[in-house]
Scaffold this motif. Structure first.
Motif, PDB file in Angstrom:
ATOM      1  N   ASP A 164       0.846  -1.175   0.000  1.00 48.93           N
ATOM      2  CA  ASP A 164       0.000   0.000   0.000  1.00 48.93           C
ATOM      3  C   ASP A 164       0.897   1.246   0.000  1.00 48.93           C
ATOM      4  N   GLY A 165       0.311   2.350  -0.355  1.00 47.88           N
ATOM      5  CA  GLY A 165       1.095   3.589  -0.317  1.00 47.88           C
ATOM      6  C   GLY A 165       0.210   4.752  -0.673  1.00 47.88           C
ATOM      7  N   VAL A 166       0.613   5.936  -0.344  1.00 46.27           N
ATOM      8  CA  VAL A 166       1.896   6.344   0.200  1.00 46.27           C
ATOM      9  C   VAL A 166       1.620   7.152   1.472  1.00 46.27           C
ATOM     10  N   ILE A 167       2.392   6.915   2.528  1.00 49.89           N
ATOM     11  CA  ILE A 167       2.286   7.743   3.725  1.00 49.89           C
ATOM     12  C   ILE A 167       2.898   9.115   3.431  1.00 49.89           C
ATOM     13  N   THR A 168       2.173  10.164   3.790  1.00 49.93           N
ATOM     14  CA  THR A 168       2.604  11.528   3.438  1.00 49.93           C
ATOM     15  C   THR A 168       2.849  12.396   4.669  1.00 49.93           C
ATOM     16  N   THR A 169       3.202  11.784   5.763  1.00 51.23           N
ATOM     17  CA  THR A 169       3.404  12.519   7.015  1.00 51.23           C
ATOM     18  C   THR A 169       4.388  13.688   6.894  1.00 51.23           C
ATOM     19  N   PRO A 170       5.469  13.592   6.100  1.00 46.02           N
ATOM     20  CA  PRO A 170       6.378  14.754   5.998  1.00 46.02           C
ATOM     21  C   PRO A 170       5.681  16.033   5.543  1.00 46.02           C
ATOM     22  N   TYR A 171       4.578  15.893   4.806  1.00 45.44           N
ATOM     23  CA  TYR A 171       3.895  17.088   4.310  1.00 45.44           C
ATOM     24  C   TYR A 171       3.041  17.773   5.376  1.00 45.44           C
ATOM     25  N   ASN A 505       7.214  21.260  14.279  1.00 42.83           N
ATOM     26  CA  ASN A 505       8.115  20.770  13.232  1.00 42.83           C
ATOM     27  C   ASN A 505       9.310  20.030  13.812  1.00 42.83           C
ATOM     28  N   ALA A 506       9.831  20.495  14.941  1.00 39.49           N
ATOM     29  CA  ALA A 506      10.937  19.772  15.586  1.00 39.49           C
ATOM     30  C   ALA A 506      10.475  18.394  16.032  1.00 39.49           C
ATOM     31  N   SER A 507       9.237  18.311  16.527  1.00 40.58           N
ATOM     32  CA  SER A 507       8.660  17.013  16.894  1.00 40.58           C
ATOM     33  C   SER A 507       8.497  16.140  15.661  1.00 40.58           C
ATOM     34  N   LEU A 508       8.033  16.735  14.564  1.00 39.76           N
ATOM     35  CA  LEU A 508       7.847  15.987  13.322  1.00 39.76           C
ATOM     36  C   LEU A 508       9.172  15.411  12.822  1.00 39.76           C
ATOM     37  N   ALA A 509      10.239  16.201  12.937  1.00 42.43           N
ATOM     38  CA  ALA A 509      11.556  15.718  12.503  1.00 42.43           C
ATOM     39  C   ALA A 509      11.972  14.490  13.315  1.00 42.43           C
ATOM     40  N   LYS A 510      11.726  14.534  14.625  1.00 43.64           N
ATOM     41  CA  LYS A 510      12.025  13.376  15.472  1.00 43.64           C
ATOM     42  C   LYS A 510      11.210  12.163  15.050  1.00 43.64           C
ATOM     43  N   LEU A 511       9.936  12.399  14.787  1.00 39.47           N
ATOM     44  CA  LEU A 511       9.034  11.314  14.396  1.00 39.47           C
ATOM     45  C   LEU A 511       9.492  10.686  13.094  1.00 39.47           C
ATOM     46  N   LEU A 512       9.799  11.504  12.106  1.00 37.39           N
ATOM     47  CA  LEU A 512      10.222  10.989  10.805  1.00 37.39           C
ATOM     48  C   LEU A 512      11.567  10.291  10.887  1.00 37.39           C
ATOM     49  N   GLY A 513      12.383  10.694  11.872  1.00 41.80           N
ATOM     50  CA  GLY A 513      13.667  10.031  12.072  1.00 41.80           C
ATOM     51  C   GLY A 513      13.565   8.729  12.832  1.00 41.80           C
ATOM     52  N   GLY A 514      12.341   8.363  13.243  1.00 39.56           N
ATOM     53  CA  GLY A 514      12.140   7.068  13.896  1.00 39.56           C
ATOM     54  C   GLY A 514      12.044   7.114  15.403  1.00 39.56           C
ATOM     55  N   ASP A 515      12.048   8.322  16.000  1.00 40.99           N
ATOM     56  CA  ASP A 515      12.006   8.432  17.463  1.00 40.99           C
ATOM     57  C   ASP A 515      10.652   8.998  17.884  1.00 40.99           C
ATOM     58  N   THR A 571      -8.317   7.748   5.773  1.00 41.78           N
ATOM     59  CA  THR A 571      -7.594   7.022   4.718  1.00 41.78           C
ATOM     60  C   THR A 571      -6.073   7.067   4.934  1.00 41.78           C
ATOM     61  N   ASP A 572      -5.625   7.734   5.979  1.00 46.89           N
ATOM     62  CA  ASP A 572      -4.185   7.863   6.243  1.00 46.89           C
ATOM     63  C   ASP A 572      -3.640   6.518   6.703  1.00 46.89           C
ATOM     64  N   LEU A 573      -2.664   6.011   5.972  1.00 44.32           N
ATOM     65  CA  LEU A 573      -2.099   4.699   6.299  1.00 44.32           C
ATOM     66  C   LEU A 573      -1.342   4.682   7.622  1.00 44.32           C
ATOM     67  N   GLU A 574      -1.048   5.859   8.195  1.00 43.06           N
ATOM     68  CA  GLU A 574      -0.464   5.884   9.537  1.00 43.06           C
ATOM     69  C   GLU A 574      -1.412   5.213  10.533  1.00 43.06           C
ATOM     70  N   PHE A 575      -2.712   5.265  10.259  1.00 49.98           N
ATOM     71  CA  PHE A 575      -3.709   4.753  11.201  1.00 49.98           C
ATOM     72  C   PHE A 575      -4.329   3.451  10.726  1.00 49.98           C
ATOM     73  N   ARG A 576      -3.640   2.716   9.837  1.00 51.44           N
ATOM     74  CA  ARG A 576      -4.221   1.505   9.253  1.00 51.44           C
ATOM     75  C   ARG A 576      -4.543   0.454  10.318  1.00 51.44           C
TER      76      ARG A 576
END
Length: 584
Positions: A164-171, A505-515, A571-576
């Protein structure tokens, strides 16, 4: 990573038995489901405006017909209703497709240059490619299109869903670029001083009337008169350093220096008393330092002079460490050399007076009033301070514009006008002001501010180059770099640049980095947590930590503030994993 086994191990064994000894494209199509695939990541995720696809696969033994070829093409198909065969080609039922590079494989006896798959053992393979992200891909599937070939025959196999795709969390990143206001250097109280010197005749401590006509003493007397009652001038102290020339007896010179300090004090104290300063205050101001004979001053003055035998004089004097002998030699040489007698020694018989005072600037109330009634009377620091004090944005803008007019050679007011326009979302006006500020003085503050606008206009590369030149302007520059890092998918760099900043945004950067845990800590300390996007990001943090209650609660608050986020969440795959319990 999620592994997708299209048919279980038992089916693979059955299929291997069926295929053994047989061949042909039809059977390869029929048993294509025995090929196993692992897709990473699954679901796909956009990173740096790009969707990266990594596939590890395996052709089982006794599957690949020896004279056949298979062309595998991973394809992102927008929409979620799959594909249909049309005129011998598989196409999306709706939407569009973005094909990635083809990977070719062939049996042991096939003609061609594709990767050979042994019939008996099969073969594992790895595949990587990327495709530019398009918004429609948020609702999409990664399908594998296979074209089987044998000689002149070609047969499209049934497409296989890989991911499935695509997760767009960075946006979810918000444009909160930090612009920097230039600061004032206003000091309410500044410490200043004024100096004068009294020269004396040899062996005398009397202050001559001719000395009082010297410019420095007249200026000091005038300063005392002008400021004795000035509330903005506070006399803080007077030091008097008194000296004697070094050709006399040392004990006499010490006493003479002390007397000269007292007569110098007497003169200045008299000026202060004449101008009605309290006598008790005047007496407390003075510190007298009787320095004695000034041998070091003699040596320096002689060295700095132009008379031809100065080096000889200094060498002779250096030969006599005994003070009394040296005094005698100076007296003898003064009788020989007019330069010593008339130019050097007289300037050493002196008292040096230093009057220290504090200059008290305008109060905040006075600055505010003068900025309205007499802005031209204020210096640049006073106007900058008046603007900084203003709590109303329009008043602040008015004062900075006055500062621009009165002091056009200082870049700071032009820059700060731009910052106010920026906060009012008047981007064209803000950009013009930042450019104006840089034309006055190329500076890192205005360059950072221009970079913020440049990024928002879409030129990340140019903006990043500008920011690299602006790092001395402050932590805001690093933060702005972090925004570009997020957009470029450089999450480690984003985290480093945003370190210490508690923003969404600082929180988002941490999240996208896997933390996810680190992201939660930052967001909980951020004022952004109460925004609609802040709640949505916190819901994603909950999903990545398998916290269903956090997902449900935060999505509810996000949707209450922005209904579109509620629709997105469905429809956000983050919540699948929570799609049946979103509470929306």
């Amino acid at each position: 990573m999620e592994q997708k086994h299209l048919i279980g191990t038992a089916l693979v064994l059955v299929a291997a038995t069926v295929i053994t000894g047989c061949g042909g494209l039809g059977k390869m199509n029929k048993y294509a489901s025995t090929i196993t695939y692992t897709v990473d990541p699954n679901p796909l995720i956009v990173q740096g405006d790009t969707v990266h696809v990594n596939v590890n696969g395996n052709f089982p033994g006794k599957y690949f017909y020896k004279k056949a070829q298979a062309e595998l093409t991973p394809t992102l198909v927008t929409g979620t209703d799959g594909m249909i065969e049309k005129d011998g080609v598989w196409v999306p039922k709706s939407g569009t497709e973005s094909a990635m590079k083809m990977a070719g494989f062939q049996g042991e006896k096939a003609a061609g240059n594709y990767t050979v798959v042994p019939y008996e053992t099969g073969k594992s393979f790895s595949y990587s490619d990327k495709v530019a992200y398009a918004p429609a891909m948020e609702q999409s599937q990664l399908m594998l299109k296979i074209m089987g070939k044998q000689g002149k025959k070609a047969k499209p196999f049934d497409p296989i869903k890989l991911a499935d795709g695509v997760i767009t969390t960075p946006y979810l990143m918000v444009s909160d670029d930090k612009v920097i206001m230039a600061k004032d250097n206003f000091q309410r109280i500044t410490s200043e001083s004024t100096s004068a010197k009294i020269n004396y005749l040899v062996a005398s401590e009397n202050v001559r009337p001719t000395e009082l006509k010297e410019a420095d003493l007249k200026d000091m007397a005038a300063f005392v008169k002008a400021n004795a009652k000035n509330e903005r001038i506070a006399f803080k102290g007077v030091t008097v350093d008194a000296y004697a020339s070094p050709e006399g007896e040392i004990l006499m010179n010490d006493g003479l220096a002390e007397k000269r300090a007292k007569t110098a004090k007497s003169w200045l104290a008299g000026e202060m008393n004449r101008n009605k300063l309290r006598k008790s205050m005047v007496d407390s101001l003075f510190t007298l330092n009787a320095r004695g004979e000034d041998w070091e001053g003699f040596r320096s003055a002689t060295q700095a002079s132009n008379f031809k035998d100065k080096d000889l004089v200094l060498r002779v004097l250096e030969m006599y460490p005994d003070v009394e002998k040296r005094e005698s030699e100076i007296k003898n040489m003064a009788a020989t050399y007019n330069e010593l007698r008339e130019d050097i020694l007289p300037q050493l018989r002196r008292s040096e007076i230093k009057l220290n005072y504090d200059e008290v600037g305008y109060s905040d109330e006075e600055l505010s009033q003068l900025s309205k009634t007499m802005p031209d009377s204020l210096n640049v620091e006073e106007l900058m301070k008046a603007a900084a004090n203003a709590t109303d944005m329009n008043e602040q803008l008015r004062i900075y514009k006055e500062c621009e007019r009165v002091h056009p050679s200082d870049f700071r007011a032009a820059n700060n006008v731009g910052c106010i326009y920026y906060s009012q979302n008047k981007m064209a006006e803000a950009e013009a002001q930042f450019q104006k500020a840089n034309s006055i003085l190329d500076n890192p503050i205005s360059t950072n501010n221009l970079a913020a606008i440049t990024r928002q206009k879409g030129d990340r590369k140019k903006a990043y180059e500008m920011l690299k030149k602006s790092t001395s302007a402050g932590a805001e520059v690093k933060y702005n770099m972090g925004l570009i890092d997020i957009q470029n998918g450089n999450y480690a760099s984003a985290n480093a640049n945003m370190s210490g900043m508690n923003t969404m945004n600082a929180s988002l950067a941490k999240l996208l980095g896997g933390d996810a845990a680190g992201a939660q800590t930052i967001l909980q300390q951020s004022p952004d947590k109460e925004s609609a996007v802040g709640h949505y990001v916190m819901a994603i943090i909950g999903a990545r930590q398998n916290n269903g209650d956090l997902v449900k609660n935060e999505l509810g608050m996000a949707a209450a503030k922005d209904a579109s986020l509620g629709s997105k969440a469905k429809t956000d795959l983050e919540f699948r994993a929570f799609k049946d319990n979103l509470g929306l």
